[in-house]
Design an enzyme around this catalytic site. Structure first.
Site, PDB file in Angstrom:
ATOM      1  N   LYS A   1       0.835  -1.201   0.000  1.00  0.00           N
ATOM      2  CA  LYS A   1       0.000   0.000   0.000  1.00  0.00           C
ATOM      3  C   LYS A   1       0.871   1.253   0.000  1.00  0.00           C
ATOM      4  CE  LYS A   1      -3.881  -1.897   2.708  1.00  0.00           C
ATOM      5  NZ  LYS A   1      -4.946  -1.718   1.720  1.00  0.00           N
TER       6      LYS A   1
ATOM      7  N   ARG B   1     -10.067 -11.672   2.325  1.00  0.00           N
ATOM      8  CA  ARG B   1     -10.902 -12.770   1.810  1.00  0.00           C
ATOM      9  C   ARG B   1     -10.179 -14.110   1.911  1.00  0.00           C
ATOM     10  NH1 ARG B   1     -11.449  -9.681  -3.790  1.00  0.00           N
ATOM     11  NH2 ARG B   1     -11.107  -7.989  -2.311  1.00  0.00           N
TER      12      ARG B   1
HETATM   13  N1  BES Z   1      -7.990  -3.832   4.570  1.00  0.00           N
HETATM   14  C1  BES Z   1      -8.190  -3.454   3.211  1.00  0.00           C
HETATM   15  C2  BES Z   1      -9.504  -2.719   2.982  1.00  0.00           C
HETATM   16  C3  BES Z   1      -9.652  -1.387   3.672  1.00  0.00           C
HETATM   17  C4  BES Z   1      -9.447  -0.222   2.979  1.00  0.00           C
HETATM   18  C5  BES Z   1     -10.082  -1.308   4.984  1.00  0.00           C
HETATM   19  C6  BES Z   1      -9.618   0.993   3.618  1.00  0.00           C
HETATM   20  C7  BES Z   1     -10.262  -0.098   5.617  1.00  0.00           C
HETATM   21  C8  BES Z   1     -10.026   1.062   4.917  1.00  0.00           C
HETATM   22  C9  BES Z   1      -8.195  -4.704   2.337  1.00  0.00           C
HETATM   23  O1  BES Z   1      -7.387  -5.741   2.757  1.00  0.00           O
HETATM   24  C10 BES Z   1      -7.712  -4.292   0.985  1.00  0.00           C
HETATM   25  O2  BES Z   1      -6.579  -3.911   0.885  1.00  0.00           O
HETATM   26  N2  BES Z   1      -8.552  -4.411  -0.029  1.00  0.00           N
HETATM   27  C11 BES Z   1      -8.201  -4.069  -1.352  1.00  0.00           C
HETATM   28  C12 BES Z   1      -8.703  -5.142  -2.280  1.00  0.00           C
HETATM   29  C13 BES Z   1      -8.195  -5.038  -3.696  1.00  0.00           C
HETATM   30  C14 BES Z   1      -6.693  -5.241  -3.727  1.00  0.00           C
HETATM   31  C15 BES Z   1      -8.886  -6.054  -4.543  1.00  0.00           C
HETATM   32  C16 BES Z   1      -8.853  -2.726  -1.667  1.00  0.00           C
HETATM   33  O3  BES Z   1      -9.975  -2.483  -1.250  1.00  0.00           O
HETATM   34  O4  BES Z   1      -8.196  -1.921  -2.333  1.00  0.00           O
HETATM   35 MN    MN Z   2      -5.393  -5.513   2.114  1.00  0.00          MN
END
Ligand code: BES
Ligand code: MN
Ligand code: ZN
Length: 505
Positions: A284, A358
Site C-alpha cells: 500500500k 478474503r
Molecule cells: N484492509 C483493506 C480494505 C480497507 C481499505 C479497509 C480501507 C479499511 C479502509 C483490504 O485488505 C484491501 O486492501 N482491499 C483491497 C482489495 C483489492 C486489492 C482487490 C482494496 O480495497 O483496495
Molecule cells: Mn489488504
C-alpha cells in the site's frame, strides 16, 4: 458507567443534568415537556417564543438552575420531526453525553419520550439504544498519552421512564444495554490498539482471557495446527511476517431452546483479524497506511459479541472464529501469481496480496462450518470499494438467503445501526473465475465490494450466510456530535441483538 432506570417525574428528579428531548412540532406541549412547562411556570413557552427551542435535530439549549426543577441543569435537545426510534435515541443520548461531559458533568438523567417505551419491544430496543449512545460518547482514543488528564466522563446515567412501564420489562432491557455498551467499548479499545502491541498472538491471549473469565470454550490453532488442517489460504497471508498467525476459536453453549421441537441453530461468527495490513508485496502507499492497524476490527467485533453473549446467556450455541495474521512483505511473503489451496480444497490464484482479508476469511468460514455452524455471519474491513459506495454511514451487507437476512435486518434496526444490502449475483462471479486455479482473489476495480463478497460466498456455499463489509464504517476520520472520531464499534450491537433473537425464535 453506572446505569439505572427510574420512574420519577423529570421535574422532581435531582441530578447534575436533566436531558429532555424537544420535538419540532406546533401545538401544546406533550409529556414530558408539558410537566416541565408547568413546573417552570412557562419557561419553555418563553424560550420557544424567543426562537431558542425549535426542536431542530440536535439543537441544544442548556439552562442552569431552572426554577421549579430539582435538576442543576436542564438540557433541551432537539429531536426533529421523526419519531424517536433506536437510531435517533443512540445519537441523541450520545450528543447529550458528549456535550455535558465536556462541561465536567458526571451524572445525567435522560427522560425517555413516552412513545419509546409504549410496547415491550420498543422498551427492549430504546433502553439499550440510549445506553449504547451515552456510553459510546465516553470513549477517548488517547490511551497512550503520558500526560493523560483525569478524564472528564459521564459516570452515571439515569433513564427516566414513564411510571406505566412494568419493571419486568425494564430490568432485562437495562442488562442488555449494559452488556452491549461494554462490548462495543471493548471492540473499540481493541481496534484502537497499535499493531506493535496487538499482534495475532496478543489477540489470541485476549480471547483466552475472555474465555477464562466467562467460561467459554477456547481453541487456539497455531501455524503447525493450521497446516495440519490445510488452511492454505489463511497461512499464505501470514507467511510474509515474523509474527506467527493464530486461528482463534471461542464457543458459547447456551441452554437448549425452550421449545425442544425447534431445530437447533448454531451461529458461526467469523471476524477478519488482520492486525496490520501493509498490503504485502502488493504494498500500500505510505499515506494513511497507519490506519491499517484497525484491519482486525471484524475479529474484535466477534470477541466483543462473545463477551456480551456470555453475560446475557441466550439459549443458543455460538461459535466465533477469528483468523488473525499480519500481512507483511517479508522475504517469505506470497507473491502475485502464487496459487494457494484453501481448506475447502478450492485453489486460489493470488493476483493481489493486498486482497488478503478474503483469503483468511475463506478458511475461517470453512472452519466455522466444520465446527458445526448452521448459520454464518462474517464481519470484515474488507474493501475500499464499500467505502466508495456507502461512505462512513452505512455498512455494506450481503446475504445468500433472504429469510436469514430479514432476521438480521430487523436486529440491526432495533440496535440502531445502519446497514445497506448490496447484491450477490452469479454474473459477478465471472470476474473472479480463475484460469490457473478455481478463483482469483481480486476481481478488479469495478464492483470491488461485490466481487469480494462473491469470493467469500464460494466458501460459505449454501450455509445461510451474511457478510458485513465495515471498511467504511469501522473508523471515523471525523467525529460527529454524538461520537468522537476513531473506532466506532459498528456491528457489535446488531450481532448481539441477532443472537438474542435467534435464541427466542
Ligand atoms: N484492509 C483493506 C480494505 C480497507 C481499505 C479497509 C480501507 C479499511 C479502509 C483490504 O485488505 C484491501 O486492501 N482491499 C483491497 C482489495 C483489492 C486489492 C482487490 C482494496 O480495497 O483496495
Ligand atoms: Mn489488504
Ligand atoms: Zn485488509
Amino acid at each position: 458507567m453506572e446505569i439505572e432506570a427510574q420512574s420519577a417525574a423529570p421535574a422532581l428528579f435531582a441530578t447534575q443534568a436533566l436531558v429532555v428531548l424537544a420535538p419540532e412540532q406546533e401545538g401544546p406541549w406533550a409529556p414530558p415537556l408539558e410537566a416541565l412547562e408547568r413546573a417552570t411556570q412557562g419557561w419553555l413557552s418563553k424560550l420557544k417564543e424567543a426562537g431558542e427551542i425549535s426542536g431542530r435535530w440536535l439543537e441544544s439549549t442548556l439552562l442552569h438552575h431552572p426554577p421549579g426543577l430539582k435538576a442543576e441543569r436542564l438540557l433541551l435537545l432537539g429531536c426533529g420531526k421523526n419519531p424517536t426510534g433506536p437510531f435517533e435515541l443512540r445519537r441523541l443520548a450520545g450528543t447529550a453525553a458528549r456535550l455535558l461531559k465536556a462541561k465536567g458533568v458526571k451524572q445525567m438523567a435522560l427522560a425517555l419520550p413516552p412513545e419509546a417505551t409504549q410496547t415491550k419491544a420498543a422498551t427492549a430496543a430504546a433502553l439499550p439504544a440510549a445506553i449504547a449512545g451515552a456510553w459510546a460518547a465516553n470513549f477517548e482514543t488517547g490511551a497512550y498519552k503520558s500526560d493523560r488528564q483525569p478524564e472528564k466522563r459521564i459516570e452515571r446515567l439515569t433513564l427516566l421512564v414513564p411510571a406505566t412501564v412494568p419493571g419486568a420489562e425494564i430490568e432485562p432491557a437495562l442488562n442488555k444495554g449494559q452488556a452491549i455498551a461494554a462490548a462495543v467499548e471493548r471492540a473499540r479499545e481493541l481496534a484502537n490498539q497499535p499493531a506493535n502491541y496487538l499482534t495475532p498472538r496478543r489477540l489470541g491471549e485476549e480471547a483466552e482471557a475472555l474465555a477464562r473469565r466467562y467460561q467459554l470454550e477456547f481453541e487456539l490453532l497455531d501455524e503447525a495446527r493450521a497446516r495440519e488442517l490445510r488452511m492454505g489460504a489463511f497461512l499464505s497471508v501470514a507467511q510474509g511476517s515474523a509474527e506467527p498467525p493464530r486461528m482463534i476459536v471461542l464457543r458459547y453453549r447456551g441452554a437448549a431452546p425452550s421449545d425442544p421441537g425447534k431445530a437447533r441453530r448454531v451461529l458461526g461468527l467469523v471476524g477478519k483479524g488482520i492486525t496490520f495490513d501493509t498490503g504485502g508485496i502488493s504494498i500500500k502507499p505510505a499515506d494513511g497506511m497507519e490506519k491499517m492497524k484497525y484491519d482486525m476490527t471484524g475479529g474484535a467485533t466477534m470477541l466483543a459479541v462473545m463477551q456480551a453473549l456470555a453475560q446475557l446467556q441466550p439459549r443458543l450455541e455460538v461459535i466465533a472464529v477469528i483468523p488473525a495474521a499480519e500481512n507483511m512483505p517479508g522475504s517469505r511473503a506470497q507473491k502475485p501469481g502464487d496459487v494457494q489451496i484453501a481448506m475447502s480444497g478450492k485453489s486460489i490464484e493470488v493476483l493481489n496480496t493486498d486482497a488478503e482479508g478474503r483469503l483468511v476469511l475463506a478458511d475461517g468460514l470453512s472452519y466455522a462450518r466444520q465446527l458445526g455452524a448452521t448459520h454464518l455471519v462474517d464481519v470484515a474491513t474488507l474493501t475500499g470499494a464499500v467505502a466508495v459506495a456507502l461512505g462512513a454511514v452505512y455498512a455494506g451487507a450481503f446475504a445468500n438467503q433472504d429469510e436469514f437476512y430479514h432476521e438480521f435486518e430487523q436486529a440491526a434496526a432495533a440496535a440502531g445501526e445502519k446497514v445497506w444490502r448490496l447484491p450477490l449475483d452469479e454474473e459477478y462471479r465471472d470476474q473472479i473465475r480463475g484460469s490457473v486455479g478455481d478463483l482469483l482473489n481480486s476481481g478488479g476495480r469495478y464492483g470491488g465490494a461485490i466481487t469480494a463478497a462473491e469470493f467469500l460466498h464460494a466458501f460459505a456455499e449454501d450455509t445461510p450466510w451474511i457478510h458485513l463489509d465495515i471498511a467504511g464504517t469501522a473508523w471515523w476520520d471525523e467525529g460527529k456530535a454524538w461520537m468522537p472520531k476513531g473506532p466506532t464499534g459498528i456491528a457489535v450491537a446488531s450481532l448481539v441483538e441477532l443472537a438474542l433473537r435467534m435464541a427466542e425464535a
